[in-house]
Design an enzyme around this catalytic site. Structure first.
Site, short mmCIF file in Angstrom:
data_model
loop_
_atom_site.label_atom_id
_atom_site.label_comp_id
_atom_site.label_asym_id
_atom_site.label_seq_id
_atom_site.Cartn_x
_atom_site.Cartn_y
_atom_site.Cartn_z
N GLY A 28 0.92 -0.86 -0.26
CA GLY A 28 0.26 0.11 -0.28
C GLY A 28 0.91 0.96 -0.04
O GLY A 28 2.25 1.32 -0.65
N HIS A 34 4.72 2.26 -7.71
CA HIS A 34 4.06 0.68 -7.81
C HIS A 34 2.74 0.32 -9.29
O HIS A 34 2.36 -0.62 -9.44
CB HIS A 34 2.91 0.36 -6.89
CG HIS A 34 3.32 1.13 -5.17
ND1 HIS A 34 3.51 1.88 -4.85
CD2 HIS A 34 3.91 -0.21 -4.68
CE1 HIS A 34 4.34 1.80 -3.34
NE2 HIS A 34 4.53 0.18 -3.60
N GLN A 58 8.08 -9.07 8.01
CA GLN A 58 8.95 -8.73 6.95
C GLN A 58 9.38 -7.10 8.04
O GLN A 58 10.92 -7.37 7.75
CB GLN A 58 8.80 -8.48 6.15
CG GLN A 58 7.97 -7.44 5.31
CD GLN A 58 7.49 -7.21 4.32
OE1 GLN A 58 6.86 -8.15 3.32
NE2 GLN A 58 7.98 -6.62 3.51
N LYS A 146 13.44 -1.79 -8.09
CA LYS A 146 13.86 -0.62 -6.51
C LYS A 146 14.40 -1.62 -6.19
O LYS A 146 15.34 -1.24 -5.14
CB LYS A 146 12.61 -0.17 -6.43
CG LYS A 146 12.66 1.03 -4.95
CD LYS A 146 13.32 1.59 -5.06
CE LYS A 146 13.24 1.98 -3.79
NZ LYS A 146 12.14 1.74 -2.42
N ASP A 147 14.46 -2.68 -4.68
CA ASP A 147 14.14 -3.98 -4.65
C ASP A 147 15.48 -5.32 -4.97
O ASP A 147 14.42 -6.14 -4.67
CB ASP A 147 12.29 -4.54 -3.61
CG ASP A 147 12.49 -3.04 -2.89
OD1 ASP A 147 12.55 -2.12 -1.78
OD2 ASP A 147 11.10 -2.58 -3.24
P1 AMP Z 1 6.38 -2.03 -1.52
O1 AMP Z 1 4.68 -1.97 -0.97
O2 AMP Z 1 7.23 -1.36 -1.23
O3 AMP Z 1 6.05 -3.48 -0.96
O4 AMP Z 1 6.65 -2.61 -3.27
C1 AMP Z 1 5.95 -3.23 -3.78
C2 AMP Z 1 6.35 -3.98 -4.96
O5 AMP Z 1 6.38 -2.05 -5.52
C3 AMP Z 1 7.77 -4.13 -4.52
O6 AMP Z 1 7.75 -5.31 -5.61
C4 AMP Z 1 9.05 -3.31 -5.10
O7 AMP Z 1 9.96 -3.27 -5.61
C5 AMP Z 1 7.80 -1.93 -6.34
N1 AMP Z 1 8.66 -0.43 -6.46
C6 AMP Z 1 8.53 -0.08 -5.16
N2 AMP Z 1 8.62 1.07 -5.16
C7 AMP Z 1 9.24 1.28 -6.49
C8 AMP Z 1 9.89 2.16 -7.69
N3 AMP Z 1 10.06 2.97 -7.23
N4 AMP Z 1 10.41 1.70 -9.16
C9 AMP Z 1 9.47 0.00 -9.87
N5 AMP Z 1 8.87 -0.39 -8.64
C10 AMP Z 1 8.83 -0.10 -7.15
#
Ligand code: AMP
Length: 302
Positions: A28, A34, A58, A146-147
């Protein structure tokens, strides 16, 4: 957009879907990064499922789960506008019911870099990703560059446990000044926000050294470090150059592909970024083929 919050609602909604399914898993607090994943999934599948779940397993004991931003109404509106078909937004006890005791244990990669800073992090990520894959049963799951270490962990899990899914990697979405979009950016003060893009400039400086023929790991690291130093960034958790498939640190002279990875602290905010070299690999296809590419076989699981 249908919204499921319980396991049985999700199963009923999933059963009614036909054709290929792309899934985007998030915690979220959605931003354009995202949505880049959602758009990639939307372009490739008749059905897109998104999940929103702030996964407690996590977060480490010293990390504040309650501080994680929660913006569910705005998130729903954004997903709906992107044409997501089904949102799964479960509460904690739906994912981890009473008596829950079976987890995924990730090997060596889970103790390096992000895993060194956050020892239980990747076991929690792998466990929830496997559960969400089993619940949503997608053809392709989309993750962000990014990750990058998370991508490598998940590729390895999918390969090791024969999970019938393809993993796609989407390039990092950035602000106009290069700062990678992150839900943590909102915690930066105005001054910190001005300093933060130095992280991306540091990676870019290693990239331009590489492009001009410097393939010596130590020289590439120094090029990046000096940018952080000049910007006044003193808390560098790590800045290293690794094998993109294993995250093993590289030494000597390497022709690539190689991954520059870094985590820094600006004020109280921990920022991550990475860049694959040669830079031409920072595309959907380049990333999918190089980040966590366990072997050719891993691309043929489905
Ligand atoms: P999170 O909600 O932070 O767990 O991220 C969910 C997904 O979005 C994960 O696969 C992240 O790597 C991806 N994500 C987060 N920030 C970015 C970004 N700036 N560019 C591309 N993907 C992203």
């Amino acid at each position: 957009m249908r919204v499921a919050t319980t396991h049985s609602e999700l199963l009923a909604a999933r059963r009614s879907l036909s054709g290929s399914v792309g899934v985007v898993m998030t915690m979220g607090a959605l931003h354009d990064g995202h949505l880049a994943l959602v758009r990639a999934a939307r372009a490739e599948h008749p059905t897109v499922i998104a999940t929103i779940f702030v996964n407690p397993t996590q977060f480490g004991a010293n990390e504040d789960l309650s501080r994680y931003p929660r913006t569910l109404d705005a998130d729903k509106a954004m997903l709906e506008a992107e044409g997501v078909d089904l949102l799964f937004a479960p509460r904690g006890e739906v994912v981890y019911p009473a008596g829950f005791q079976t987890t995924v244990k990730v090997g060596a990669i889970a103790s390096m870099y992000e895993g060194a800073a956050r020892p239980t992090h990747f076991d929690g990520v792998a466990t929830v990703v496997l559960k969400l894959l089993n619940m949503t049963r997608p053809d392709v799951a989309y993750f962000g560059q990014k990750d990058a270490q998370q991508v490598t962990v998940i590729r390895r899990m999918v390969y090791d446990l024969n999970v019938p899914v393809s993993i796609a990697v989407v390039p990092t979405a950035r602000e106009h000044d290069g700062l990678a979009l992150s839900s943590r950016n909102r915690f930066l003060s105005e001054d910190e926000r001005r300093i933060a893009p130095a992280l991306q400039r540091a990676l870019a400086s290693a990239a331009s050294a590489y492009d001009s023929g410097t393939h010596e790991i130590e020289a590439l690291r120094s090029a990046a470090r000096s940018v952080l130093h000049t910007a006044g960034i003193t808390t560098v958790d790590y800045l290293d150059i690794v094998d993109p498939a294993t995250f093993a640190p590289l030494t000597g002279t390497v022709d690539g592909p190689l991954l520059v990875v870094s985590a820094i602290r600006v004020g109280s905010v921990r920022l991550l970024d990475n860049l694959l070299l040669p830079q031409t690999l920072n595309t959907r296809d380049g990333l999918t083929a190089n980040l966590g590419a366990v072997s050719d076989e891993s691309f043929e699981l489905r």
